[in-house]
Enzyme design. Structure first.
Site, PDB file in Angstrom:
ATOM      1  N   GLU A 198     -53.988  26.586-133.229  1.00  0.00           N
ATOM      2  CA  GLU A 198     -53.842  25.963-131.910  1.00  0.00           C
ATOM      3  C   GLU A 198     -54.136  26.970-130.794  1.00  0.00           C
ATOM      4  O   GLU A 198     -54.732  26.610-129.771  1.00  0.00           O
ATOM      5  CB  GLU A 198     -52.427  25.378-131.746  1.00  0.00           C
ATOM      6  CG  GLU A 198     -52.176  24.135-132.592  1.00  0.00           C
ATOM      7  CD  GLU A 198     -52.930  22.892-132.078  1.00  0.00           C
ATOM      8  OE1 GLU A 198     -53.496  22.925-130.972  1.00  0.00           O
ATOM      9  OE2 GLU A 198     -52.945  21.890-132.813  1.00  0.00           O
ATOM     10  N   GLU A 228     -57.124  26.008-128.297  1.00  0.00           N
ATOM     11  CA  GLU A 228     -56.793  25.653-126.913  1.00  0.00           C
ATOM     12  C   GLU A 228     -57.172  26.721-125.896  1.00  0.00           C
ATOM     13  O   GLU A 228     -57.470  26.404-124.751  1.00  0.00           O
ATOM     14  CB  GLU A 228     -55.290  25.335-126.791  1.00  0.00           C
ATOM     15  CG  GLU A 228     -54.906  24.066-127.542  1.00  0.00           C
ATOM     16  CD  GLU A 228     -53.549  23.497-127.123  1.00  0.00           C
ATOM     17  OE1 GLU A 228     -53.262  22.362-127.504  1.00  0.00           O
ATOM     18  OE2 GLU A 228     -52.786  24.193-126.418  1.00  0.00           O
ATOM     19  N   PHE A 240     -42.246   0.961-136.474  1.00  0.00           N
ATOM     20  CA  PHE A 240     -43.594   1.283-135.995  1.00  0.00           C
ATOM     21  C   PHE A 240     -44.120   2.528-136.698  1.00  0.00           C
ATOM     22  O   PHE A 240     -43.386   3.478-136.927  1.00  0.00           O
ATOM     23  CB  PHE A 240     -43.528   1.541-134.476  1.00  0.00           C
ATOM     24  CG  PHE A 240     -44.807   2.017-133.846  1.00  0.00           C
ATOM     25  CD1 PHE A 240     -45.837   1.134-133.563  1.00  0.00           C
ATOM     26  CD2 PHE A 240     -44.979   3.368-133.542  1.00  0.00           C
ATOM     27  CE1 PHE A 240     -47.017   1.583-132.981  1.00  0.00           C
ATOM     28  CE2 PHE A 240     -46.149   3.820-132.955  1.00  0.00           C
ATOM     29  CZ  PHE A 240     -47.173   2.927-132.678  1.00  0.00           C
ATOM     30  N   GLU A 287     -61.886  16.822-129.442  1.00  0.00           N
ATOM     31  CA  GLU A 287     -62.823  16.003-128.676  1.00  0.00           C
ATOM     32  C   GLU A 287     -62.141  15.288-127.498  1.00  0.00           C
ATOM     33  O   GLU A 287     -62.732  15.159-126.430  1.00  0.00           O
ATOM     34  CB  GLU A 287     -63.441  14.975-129.637  1.00  0.00           C
ATOM     35  CG  GLU A 287     -64.645  14.251-129.109  1.00  0.00           C
ATOM     36  CD  GLU A 287     -65.070  13.148-130.103  1.00  0.00           C
ATOM     37  OE1 GLU A 287     -66.043  12.454-129.796  1.00  0.00           O
ATOM     38  OE2 GLU A 287     -64.409  12.988-131.156  1.00  0.00           O
ATOM     39  N   GLU A 315     -38.117  15.812-134.238  1.00  0.00           N
ATOM     40  CA  GLU A 315     -39.150  16.821-133.983  1.00  0.00           C
ATOM     41  C   GLU A 315     -38.576  18.238-133.968  1.00  0.00           C
ATOM     42  O   GLU A 315     -37.641  18.527-133.224  1.00  0.00           O
ATOM     43  CB  GLU A 315     -39.857  16.591-132.639  1.00  0.00           C
ATOM     44  CG  GLU A 315     -41.035  17.552-132.472  1.00  0.00           C
ATOM     45  CD  GLU A 315     -41.623  17.604-131.052  1.00  0.00           C
ATOM     46  OE1 GLU A 315     -42.759  18.057-130.917  1.00  0.00           O
ATOM     47  OE2 GLU A 315     -40.952  17.206-130.100  1.00  0.00           O
ATOM     48  N   ARG A 372     -28.794   3.791-135.055  1.00  0.00           N
ATOM     49  CA  ARG A 372     -29.411   4.982-134.463  1.00  0.00           C
ATOM     50  C   ARG A 372     -30.924   4.772-134.412  1.00  0.00           C
ATOM     51  O   ARG A 372     -31.544   4.496-135.444  1.00  0.00           O
ATOM     52  CB  ARG A 372     -29.104   6.233-135.298  1.00  0.00           C
ATOM     53  CG  ARG A 372     -27.623   6.573-135.426  1.00  0.00           C
ATOM     54  CD  ARG A 372     -27.001   6.998-134.137  1.00  0.00           C
ATOM     55  NE  ARG A 372     -25.591   7.357-134.308  1.00  0.00           N
ATOM     56  CZ  ARG A 372     -24.691   7.237-133.327  1.00  0.00           C
ATOM     57  NH1 ARG A 372     -25.031   6.780-132.143  1.00  0.00           N
ATOM     58  NH2 ARG A 372     -23.435   7.580-133.543  1.00  0.00           N
ATOM     59  N   PRO A 408     -32.781  16.220-130.285  1.00  0.00           N
ATOM     60  CA  PRO A 408     -32.088  15.771-131.502  1.00  0.00           C
ATOM     61  C   PRO A 408     -31.289  14.489-131.326  1.00  0.00           C
ATOM     62  O   PRO A 408     -30.849  13.912-132.312  1.00  0.00           O
ATOM     63  CB  PRO A 408     -31.168  16.955-131.839  1.00  0.00           C
ATOM     64  CG  PRO A 408     -30.992  17.683-130.549  1.00  0.00           C
ATOM     65  CD  PRO A 408     -32.269  17.507-129.792  1.00  0.00           C
TER      66      PRO A 408
END
Lengths: 179, 179
Positions: free
Chosen positions: A91, A95, A14, A137, A118, A36, A113
């Protein structure tokens, strides 16, 4: 002991807006082959931002996977090739509406992990100057300020339940006298 | 402000051994429709386990998404319907060979609420009694013991880079006198 898992083949499952999913076939140290499941993520930044009155900024945001609004330190994902420091400044301003006079990198960690690549870059910011928040938005955010001691109580009461936010607050307690 | 995102429809993309992936179409508070990519995970437990000499147990394990071996507190995923406390006892024994005479729940948090529903139940264990580690057939673990102060240095040096492990160690520092 050599623990490395050698990739035999990769199956892309994906490609999304935020994440991709692939399944790697890997050879284990004992020679056996297994799979994995790996969520690819561009990585993100998050910021412990402290006002002149020693309040820490949090944003409240609906998180669909949790099906509830969570209180989190300001954060966002890295654009392709973006410098994490610039991303953290961007950010924070988008924010919360605050620009940081002082910002420094604290630590970097893997969020999960076991199944994702990430990486989260955690920053500390102070000498804040107020402008106007400019959320994306499709972002619906509310900004809050809390004293560190309130936040510790909120962690214990399960009112704060986001991992990067807990790390940021606990790190601040450990280091507040030297930041 | 009502932040809730109402599900319009759900598309199941993948069902795996550890995770599932779905993409929800959601209606935002402003009426617009967008998509949310959501990794479904059964949830997990992790344990700050402290020996009688005040050493904290870590396990080293190859993590394919990171493509390196990471030092982490003992942890594992919940079996379907499993009680987190029983899971924590089981994983501690399997991974380290230690049985806990005392174990208590500390906090529960979302590891990555931006894209996953994974909840992590963090425990504290002491009064440890040594048996033999019984890792799963395809788990290759090495067990280590470190003093808390060493672990703090290792976080600062980026030798420890797993989020639940950083939370466990920082939580221990904040609470060590009352645990």
């Amino acid at each position: 002991m050599e623990q490395k898992e050698v990739t035999v083949c990769t199956n892309k499952i994906f490609e999304g807006k935020i994440i991709n999913l692939r399944v790697d076939e890997v050879k284990l140290p004992n020679g056996k082959v297994t799979t994995r499941e790996i969520v690819e993520h561009p990585g993100g930044v998050s910021i412990v931002a402290v006002t002149d009155k020693e309040k820490i900024l949090l944003v409240k945001q609906y998180r669909k996977p949790a099906e509830e609004s969570l209180l989190e330190i300001p954060a966002g994902k890295l654009e392709k090739g973006e410098d994490p420091l610039l991303c953290a400044k961007r950010e924070l301003l988008e924010e919360t509406g605050y620009e940081a006079g002082f910002i420094k990198h604290l630590i970097t960690f893997y969020t999960t992990p076991g199944f994702s690549d990430e990486k989260m870059y955690l920053y500390f910011a102070k000498d804040l100057k107020k402008y106007t928040a400019q959320p994306d938005e499709d972002e619906f955010l509310e900004v809050y300020e809390y004293a560190p001691e309130e936040l510790w109580e909120m962690i214990l009461q399960n009112q704060i339940k986001d991992s990067k936010t807990i790390i940021g607050i606990l790190y601040y307690f450990k280091m507040r006298n030297s930041l």
